[in-house]
Design an enzyme around this catalytic site. Structure first.
Site, PDB file in Angstrom:
ATOM      1  N   HIS A  17      39.720   9.598 -19.793  1.00  0.00           N
ATOM      2  CA  HIS A  17      38.431  10.007 -19.227  1.00  0.00           C
ATOM      3  C   HIS A  17      37.546  10.609 -20.330  1.00  0.00           C
ATOM      4  O   HIS A  17      36.378  10.289 -20.440  1.00  0.00           O
ATOM      5  CB  HIS A  17      38.617  11.116 -18.172  1.00  0.00           C
ATOM      6  CG  HIS A  17      39.295  10.688 -16.907  1.00  0.00           C
ATOM      7  ND1 HIS A  17      40.339  11.384 -16.354  1.00  0.00           N
ATOM      8  CD2 HIS A  17      39.052   9.655 -16.069  1.00  0.00           C
ATOM      9  CE1 HIS A  17      40.706  10.803 -15.220  1.00  0.00           C
ATOM     10  NE2 HIS A  17      39.962   9.751 -15.028  1.00  0.00           N
ATOM     11  N   LYS A  41      42.395  11.955   0.514  1.00  0.00           N
ATOM     12  CA  LYS A  41      43.446  12.212  -0.485  1.00  0.00           C
ATOM     13  C   LYS A  41      43.736  13.699  -0.572  1.00  0.00           C
ATOM     14  O   LYS A  41      42.826  14.521  -0.425  1.00  0.00           O
ATOM     15  CB  LYS A  41      42.987  11.729  -1.868  1.00  0.00           C
ATOM     16  CG  LYS A  41      43.156  10.245  -2.089  1.00  0.00           C
ATOM     17  CD  LYS A  41      42.932   9.951  -3.561  1.00  0.00           C
ATOM     18  CE  LYS A  41      42.855   8.460  -3.841  1.00  0.00           C
ATOM     19  NZ  LYS A  41      42.347   8.196  -5.205  1.00  0.00           N
ATOM     20  N   ARG A  90      39.839  -0.205 -17.436  1.00  0.00           N
ATOM     21  CA  ARG A  90      41.104  -0.305 -18.177  1.00  0.00           C
ATOM     22  C   ARG A  90      41.635  -1.724 -18.213  1.00  0.00           C
ATOM     23  O   ARG A  90      42.210  -2.149 -19.175  1.00  0.00           O
ATOM     24  CB  ARG A  90      42.175   0.591 -17.541  1.00  0.00           C
ATOM     25  CG  ARG A  90      42.036   2.027 -17.910  1.00  0.00           C
ATOM     26  CD  ARG A  90      42.745   2.898 -16.951  1.00  0.00           C
ATOM     27  NE  ARG A  90      42.079   2.888 -15.661  1.00  0.00           N
ATOM     28  CZ  ARG A  90      42.311   3.753 -14.700  1.00  0.00           C
ATOM     29  NH1 ARG A  90      43.224   4.678 -14.858  1.00  0.00           N
ATOM     30  NH2 ARG A  90      41.652   3.705 -13.571  1.00  0.00           N
ATOM     31  N   SER A 128      45.282   9.265 -14.185  1.00  0.00           N
ATOM     32  CA  SER A 128      45.666  10.592 -13.698  1.00  0.00           C
ATOM     33  C   SER A 128      46.976  10.500 -12.916  1.00  0.00           C
ATOM     34  O   SER A 128      47.803  11.414 -12.973  1.00  0.00           O
ATOM     35  CB  SER A 128      44.581  11.162 -12.788  1.00  0.00           C
ATOM     36  OG  SER A 128      43.403  11.338 -13.489  1.00  0.00           O
TER      37      SER A 128
HETATM   38  P1  ADP Z   1      42.261   7.623 -12.320  1.00  0.00           P
HETATM   39  O1  ADP Z   1      42.292   6.149 -12.018  1.00  0.00           O
HETATM   40  O2  ADP Z   1      42.843   7.978 -13.636  1.00  0.00           O
HETATM   41  O3  ADP Z   1      42.692   8.497 -11.165  1.00  0.00           O
HETATM   42  P2  ADP Z   1      39.510   8.411 -11.725  1.00  0.00           P
HETATM   43  O4  ADP Z   1      39.416   7.985 -10.328  1.00  0.00           O
HETATM   44  O5  ADP Z   1      39.369   9.862 -11.985  1.00  0.00           O
HETATM   45  O6  ADP Z   1      40.757   7.939 -12.543  1.00  0.00           O
HETATM   46  O7  ADP Z   1      38.484   7.569 -12.597  1.00  0.00           O
HETATM   47  C1  ADP Z   1      37.228   7.931 -13.042  1.00  0.00           C
HETATM   48  C2  ADP Z   1      36.710   6.870 -13.967  1.00  0.00           C
HETATM   49  O8  ADP Z   1      37.418   6.920 -15.202  1.00  0.00           O
HETATM   50  C3  ADP Z   1      36.873   5.424 -13.467  1.00  0.00           C
HETATM   51  O9  ADP Z   1      35.737   4.700 -13.886  1.00  0.00           O
HETATM   52  C4  ADP Z   1      38.103   4.951 -14.201  1.00  0.00           C
HETATM   53  O10 ADP Z   1      38.115   3.545 -14.349  1.00  0.00           O
HETATM   54  C5  ADP Z   1      37.905   5.634 -15.530  1.00  0.00           C
HETATM   55  N1  ADP Z   1      39.154   5.807 -16.251  1.00  0.00           N
HETATM   56  C6  ADP Z   1      40.265   6.435 -15.838  1.00  0.00           C
HETATM   57  N2  ADP Z   1      41.226   6.399 -16.789  1.00  0.00           N
HETATM   58  C7  ADP Z   1      40.693   5.709 -17.839  1.00  0.00           C
HETATM   59  C8  ADP Z   1      41.178   5.294 -19.121  1.00  0.00           C
HETATM   60  N3  ADP Z   1      42.425   5.572 -19.498  1.00  0.00           N
HETATM   61  N4  ADP Z   1      40.344   4.594 -19.924  1.00  0.00           N
HETATM   62  C9  ADP Z   1      39.100   4.295 -19.498  1.00  0.00           C
HETATM   63  N5  ADP Z   1      38.580   4.630 -18.315  1.00  0.00           N
HETATM   64  C10 ADP Z   1      39.353   5.338 -17.485  1.00  0.00           C
END
Ligand code: ADP
Length: 176
Positions: A17, A41, A90, A128
């Site tokens: 992130h 959630k 990703r 996460s």
């Molecule tokens: P997660 O899938 O890790 O629970 P979130 O719902 O918090 O993540 O995702 C927030 C944003 O961050 C989304 O656009 C997600 O695709 C992006 N994101 C999460 N992890 C990564 C990563 N390792 N590399 C690039 N983008 C990421």
């Protein structure tokens, strides 16, 4: 002033992130990291805690702010005068959902663009939920989360582990 929003659950914020937030901060005048509230959630960290963890990890970026959003992102973006949502991708598997959300948000707020940023290869496997899983088993997550929040993540999951162990011990054994 070009304002972008990086939305997500950030439960907890990871190095993946943070990499997207940092890169977005180079492209926009202001980046608001919006911790979204999902009533379906049960997160490991409350929304206030997640905002605080994001704030701590981004305090060295002068044009990044942490906030929460408990309504529609399209409305939140309007309220904040943002021109873009920045999302990290990703893998192809992220794309279908993100593509649908981008089209819906465009319909709800035609002035809002969704910008997709490719993950850095070092973080393409990182989520996460992977952090929660590794930390839940007492594994080392220091290479997955920013150092500013490592202690919070470790202590949250070690507390959860001892509660679960206690519950397991109290459960009556079954005799047949
Ligand atoms: P997660 O899938 O890790 O629970 P979130 O719902 O918090 O993540 O995702 C927030 C944003 O961050 C989304 O656009 C997600 O695709 C992006 N994101 C999460 N992890 C990564 C990563 N390792 N590399 C690039 N983008 C990421």
């Amino acid at each position: 002033m070009r304002i972008a929003i990086c939305p997500g659950s950030f439960d907890p914020i990871t190095l993946g992130h943070l990499d997207i937030i940092r890169r977005a901060s180079l492209l926009f005048d202001l980046v608001i990291v919006a911790v979204t509230v999902n009533p379906n959630k049960t997160p490991s960290f409350s929304v206030e805690e997640r905002v605080e963890l994001v704030r701590r990890c981004t305090e060295s970026f002068s044009n990044v702010q942490a906030d929460c959003c408990d309504g529609l992102l399209a409305d939140y973006a309007k309220e904040k005068n943002a021109c873009a949502l920045v999302k990290g991708l990703r893998a192809v598997t992220d794309f279908e959902y993100e593509f649908q959300m981008a089209l819906i948000n465009k319909q709800l707020n035609p002035e809002l663009e969704t910008v997709f940023m490719t993950t850095s290869s070092a973080y393409m496997y990182l989520s996460s939920s992977a952090v929660r899983q590794v930390a839940g088993y007492g594994g080392d997550v220091s290479q997955f989360v920013p150092p500013q929040i490592l202690e919070d993540v470790v202590s949250r999951f070690s507390a959860e582990r001892s509660q679960n162990n206690e519950r397991e011990c109290k459960r009556p054994t079954q005799h047949d």
